[in-house]
Design a protein around this motif. Structure first.
Motif, short mmCIF file in Angstrom:
data_model
loop_
_atom_site.label_atom_id
_atom_site.label_comp_id
_atom_site.label_asym_id
_atom_site.label_seq_id
_atom_site.Cartn_x
_atom_site.Cartn_y
_atom_site.Cartn_z
N ALA A 289 0.89 -1.14 -0.06
CA ALA A 289 0.09 0.00 0.03
C ALA A 289 1.05 1.23 -0.03
CB ALA A 289 -0.86 -0.21 1.08
N LEU B 169 -0.98 2.76 9.12
CA LEU B 169 -1.77 3.19 8.10
C LEU B 169 -2.03 4.90 8.33
CD1 LEU B 169 -4.42 0.48 7.76
CD2 LEU B 169 -2.97 1.22 6.03
N ASN C 7 1.59 -5.71 3.62
CA ASN C 7 1.00 -6.36 4.30
C ASN C 7 0.14 -7.42 3.71
OD1 ASN C 7 -0.98 -7.04 6.71
ND2 ASN C 7 0.18 -5.27 7.79
N LEU D 76 -5.10 -4.82 4.66
CA LEU D 76 -5.09 -3.33 4.27
C LEU D 76 -6.60 -2.98 3.87
CD1 LEU D 76 -1.85 -3.61 2.23
CD2 LEU D 76 -2.14 -2.44 4.38
N ILE E 263 -3.91 0.47 -2.95
CA ILE E 263 -3.61 -0.92 -2.62
C ILE E 263 -3.07 -1.35 -4.16
CG2 ILE E 263 -4.09 -3.28 -1.89
CD1 ILE E 263 -4.51 -1.26 0.22
#
Length: 283
Positions: free
Chosen positions: A114, A169, A184, A189, A204
């Motif tokens: 991400a 995040l 991850n 995510l 993503i």
């Protein structure tokens, strides 16, 4: 009076035996905060895909159970000692020293990356991340190739280590970022971004580093599961039945997962698992 005393003694012994048998069949299962697969707290009738499947399948066998929240390292130690009876693991040959694997995957997870949607970063291959500062969630297992990059960049002070996916995040999407790339589980995510209402701020990437199957495993030192192979055979049959009936798909969709992916990865990657022949693509 003697008859009464004998009756009381018999009832007490019977109660003690039943209580002991109940204790003997009380299983201990590792708990972990890994959304959407495991939640340590039940909220809005959600406990995680893994927990829901485990609870459903254990209810078909004559066991009581409870979850224990442990760090990853302690989980391995307790599975080796038998203080934990069950844990969900991806396959690693070294783990066969202390656990027995089931044959039917309880779920699959894809691992990817991400970034902040404003950074306009493109990732088409693993080497593309080398130019960026990385975020690393402590305890998260990665592929050997990625771990090599992380270790190399740690030596250059180009890795930020964190202990909470939510905090990481938020750091990734902050105006002043501490890092640009966060590896991850893609499912994690997506789930957390939705829960934190930062979906539009997060990119993503389509590139999938690896896809792993996860299995129910039993500690070889378990004090409560006397025949792990029979136990796991029943557990595998339960998972298959849930998939066949459509119940598994309903559970997966509740957590926003594509049910087809939850059931199986692409055929080019997956082979049905023989307990004696492990899937080659899994770490």
């Amino acid at each position: 009076m003697k008859v009464f005393n004998k009756t009381v003694t018999f009832i007490f012994l019977l109660f003690s035996i039943n209580t002991f048998a109940s204790i003997q069949k009380s299983l201990f299962i590792n708990d972990i905060n890994w959304p959407p697969f495991f939640f340590q707290e039940i909220k809005d009738n959600t406990m995680g895909i893994g927990k829901e499947i485990i609870n459903l399948c254990l209810s078909e066998q004559d066991y009581q159970w409870q979850y224990k929240n442990l760090p990853i390292k302690r989980t391995h130690q307790n599975m080796a000692s038998g203080e934990l009876d069950i844990s969900v693991y991806s396959y690693k040959k070294s783990r066969e020293d202390f656990v027995i694997y089931g044959a039917e995957p309880i779920f699959f997870s894809q691992y990817g990356f991400a970034s902040n949607s404003q950074d306009d970063i493109t990732i088409n291959k693993l080497d593309d991340i080398k130019q960026y500062q990385l975020g690393h969630l402590a305890g998260l297992a990665h592929t050997q190739e990625l771990m090599k990059i992380i270790e190399e960049k740690k030596a250059l002070n180009q890795v930020t280590v964190g202990y909470s996916i939510d905090a990481m995040l938020r750091q990734l999407t902050a105006s002043q970022q501490r890092f640009q790339i966060l590896p991850n589980s893609i499912e994690t995510l997506l789930w957390r971004a939705k829960q934190l209402n930062i979906e539009s701020q997060l990119h993503i990437h389509d590139f999938v580093l690896k896809q792993k199957a996860y299995y129910v495993t039993v500690s070889k030192a378990s004090k409560h599961i006397t025949n792990p192979k029979i136990f796991l055979t029943k557990f595998d049959a339960c998972i298959k039945a849930l998939k066949k009936s459509g119940e598994y798909q309903k559970i997966s969709e509740k957590y926003g997962l594509i049910s087809q992916l939850a059931l199986s990865p692409p055929k080019s990657l997956y082979q049905p698992m023989d307990p004696l022949k492990k899937i080659p693509f899994i770490d």
